[in-house]
Design a protein around this motif. Structure first.
Motif, PDB file in Angstrom:
ATOM      1  N   MET A   1       0.843  -1.200   0.000  1.00 32.27           N
ATOM      2  CA  MET A   1       0.000   0.000   0.000  1.00 32.27           C
ATOM      3  C   MET A   1       0.881   1.254   0.000  1.00 32.27           C
ATOM      4  O   MET A   1       1.880   1.316   0.692  1.00 32.27           O
ATOM      5  N   SER A   2       0.485   2.218  -0.778  1.00 33.54           N
ATOM      6  CA  SER A   2       1.265   3.452  -0.878  1.00 33.54           C
ATOM      7  C   SER A   2       1.308   4.177   0.454  1.00 33.54           C
ATOM      8  O   SER A   2       0.374   4.138   1.244  1.00 33.54           O
ATOM      9  N   GLU A   3       2.446   4.855   0.697  1.00 36.39           N
ATOM     10  CA  GLU A   3       2.580   5.633   1.924  1.00 36.39           C
ATOM     11  C   GLU A   3       1.949   7.017   1.784  1.00 36.39           C
ATOM     12  O   GLU A   3       1.820   7.743   2.753  1.00 36.39           O
ATOM     13  N   THR A   4       1.594   7.360   0.521  1.00 37.96           N
ATOM     14  CA  THR A   4       0.981   8.668   0.299  1.00 37.96           C
ATOM     15  C   THR A   4      -0.366   8.734   0.996  1.00 37.96           C
ATOM     16  O   THR A   4      -1.183   7.832   0.864  1.00 37.96           O
ATOM     17  N   THR A   5      -0.584   9.787   1.736  1.00 34.25           N
ATOM     18  CA  THR A   5      -1.851   9.903   2.462  1.00 34.25           C
ATOM     19  C   THR A   5      -2.868  10.697   1.668  1.00 34.25           C
ATOM     20  O   THR A   5      -2.546  11.542   0.837  1.00 34.25           O
TER      21      THR A   5
ATOM     22  N   GLY B   1      -5.655  12.126   6.301  1.00 38.10           N
ATOM     23  CA  GLY B   1      -4.551  11.322   6.772  1.00 38.10           C
ATOM     24  C   GLY B   1      -4.680   9.858   6.416  1.00 38.10           C
ATOM     25  O   GLY B   1      -4.137   8.998   7.111  1.00 38.10           O
ATOM     26  N   ILE B   2      -5.400   9.537   5.344  1.00 43.46           N
ATOM     27  CA  ILE B   2      -5.543   8.152   4.893  1.00 43.46           C
ATOM     28  C   ILE B   2      -4.962   8.025   3.490  1.00 43.46           C
ATOM     29  O   ILE B   2      -4.852   9.008   2.750  1.00 43.46           O
ATOM     30  N   SER B   3      -4.604   6.820   3.157  1.00 43.30           N
ATOM     31  CA  SER B   3      -3.982   6.592   1.853  1.00 43.30           C
ATOM     32  C   SER B   3      -5.010   6.695   0.735  1.00 43.30           C
ATOM     33  O   SER B   3      -6.205   6.489   0.944  1.00 43.30           O
ATOM     34  N   PRO B   4      -4.541   6.977  -0.477  1.00 43.83           N
ATOM     35  CA  PRO B   4      -5.451   6.982  -1.626  1.00 43.83           C
ATOM     36  C   PRO B   4      -6.157   5.646  -1.803  1.00 43.83           C
ATOM     37  O   PRO B   4      -7.324   5.598  -2.227  1.00 43.83           O
ATOM     38  N   GLU B   5      -5.458   4.547  -1.491  1.00 42.74           N
ATOM     39  CA  GLU B   5      -6.081   3.230  -1.637  1.00 42.74           C
ATOM     40  C   GLU B   5      -7.266   3.076  -0.678  1.00 42.74           C
ATOM     41  O   GLU B   5      -8.333   2.584  -1.064  1.00 42.74           O
ATOM     42  N   GLN B   6      -7.078   3.537   0.572  1.00 38.41           N
ATOM     43  CA  GLN B   6      -8.170   3.445   1.549  1.00 38.41           C
ATOM     44  C   GLN B   6      -9.316   4.365   1.139  1.00 38.41           C
ATOM     45  O   GLN B   6     -10.496   4.003   1.235  1.00 38.41           O
ATOM     46  N   ALA B   7      -8.971   5.560   0.674  1.00 40.08           N
ATOM     47  CA  ALA B   7     -10.012   6.493   0.221  1.00 40.08           C
ATOM     48  C   ALA B   7     -10.821   5.893  -0.916  1.00 40.08           C
ATOM     49  O   ALA B   7     -12.040   6.060  -0.983  1.00 40.08           O
TER      50      ALA B   7
END
Length: 303
Positions: free
Chosen positions: A1-5, A10-16
């Motif tokens: 998972m990317s570290e980019t939030t 404060g959540i990653s693009p993947e979680q978003a």
């Protein structure tokens, strides 16, 4: 998972993306609703609800607390107490709905919150009658006219009035089936009305339930500014639900717990010394009384 939030949360693009996919799926589940208005409301509700959940990053414990809160509100609600109306009131949702549905029109009287204590089938009184029904408080003579926005009288307009006693309780809060502090009457052929009521006093909204606990937990007062409720109806004109408030009541400055105060609804209640003759010719008595005037202007139904 990317570290980019994800910006702002404060959540990653993947979680978003996972969260947005769920929103889109739930919104799409209402696509086949036959009623277009129902579809619009449900899809907008879904989007805003999920936006709230994601903005505050609601925890499962908080979700459970919310369910418990709503369950408690349901349990305390009965035919004489509406905790969900109370919740709507203290969140400002009632006043916002009123603002949306009662837009200003040519000097028509402003609307405000309905409140949880209106009852159907209040007794009828004649013009000049008394709504107190034994409720305690300083007698108050209330008079005025009902007109449309062109200034024409509205004969026969139905006027519902209700209020708390001097101890801050409505009749339904006593639990003994009394009818007091409420009645209805009809305007005369010239749109005039008058009745005896009680001088309003500040009182707390019911705060022994979940809504009261919520207010206490956030440091908000449950107290309402002094007021007298009105509901006025007439054929061809917009129904009006409103109150009048007492000029000089300190609670107005402190804040009304349901955000119902409007400057145009603040009226002067003039105290008359004991022994002063009354407007209906009763003559003097050994008790002080007050008087106020509230001229009501009804807007047309279609504006």
């Amino acid at each position: 998972m990317s570290e980019t939030t994800h910006a702002g949360n404060g959540i990653s693009p993947e979680q978003a993306a996972v969260e947005q996919e769920l929103v889109d799926t739930v919104v799409a589940s209402f696509d086949k609703a036959e009623d277009p208005r129902l579809k619009q409301v449900m899809q907008a509700l879904t989007r805003h609800l999920h936006d709230f959940l994601r903005e505050v990053r609601l925890t499962e414990e908080e979700w459970n607390a919310a369910i418990e809160f709503l369950t408690a509100a349901g349990h305390i609600t009965d035919d004489k107490r509406q905790e969900f109306v109370l919740l709507s009131d203290v969140l400002g949702a009632s006043m916002q709905t009123i603002a949306i549905n009662n837009q200003a029109y040519k000097g028509a009287t402003e609307a405000t919150v309905f409140g949880p204590f209106f009852l159907e089938d209040a007794p009828e009184i004649p013009i000049g009658g008394d709504i107190a029904g034994g409720a305690s408080g300083q007698p108050c003579w209330v008079e005025g006219t009902i007109t449309d926005t062109s200034g024409h009288p509205v004969p026969g307009a139905r006027i519902e009035v209700w209020e708390a006693d001097e101890d801050g309780f409505y009749d339904v809060q006593y639990g003994d089936n009394r009818i007091a502090g409420r009645a209805h009457l009809f305007a005369d052929d010239e749109g005039r009305y008058a009745f005896w009521g009680l001088t309003p006093t500040p009182y707390p909204i019911p705060h022994d339930g979940p809504v009261g606990k919520m207010l206490a937990s956030v440091g908000r007062s449950p107290v309402r500014a002094s007021h007298l409720h009105f509901m006025v109806t007439a054929e061809g004109l917009r129904s009006l639900v409103t109150h009048i408030f007492v000029e000089g009541d300190p609670q107005i400055e402190i804040g009304d717990s349901v955000f119902g105060v409007k400057d145009s609804l603040i009226k002067k209640f003039e105290t008359q010394p004991a022994g002063t003759s009354t407007p209906d010719g009763r003559g003097g008595n050994n008790q002080s009384w007050a008087r106020t005037r509230f001229d009501i202007v009804l807007a047309p139904v279609l504006i």
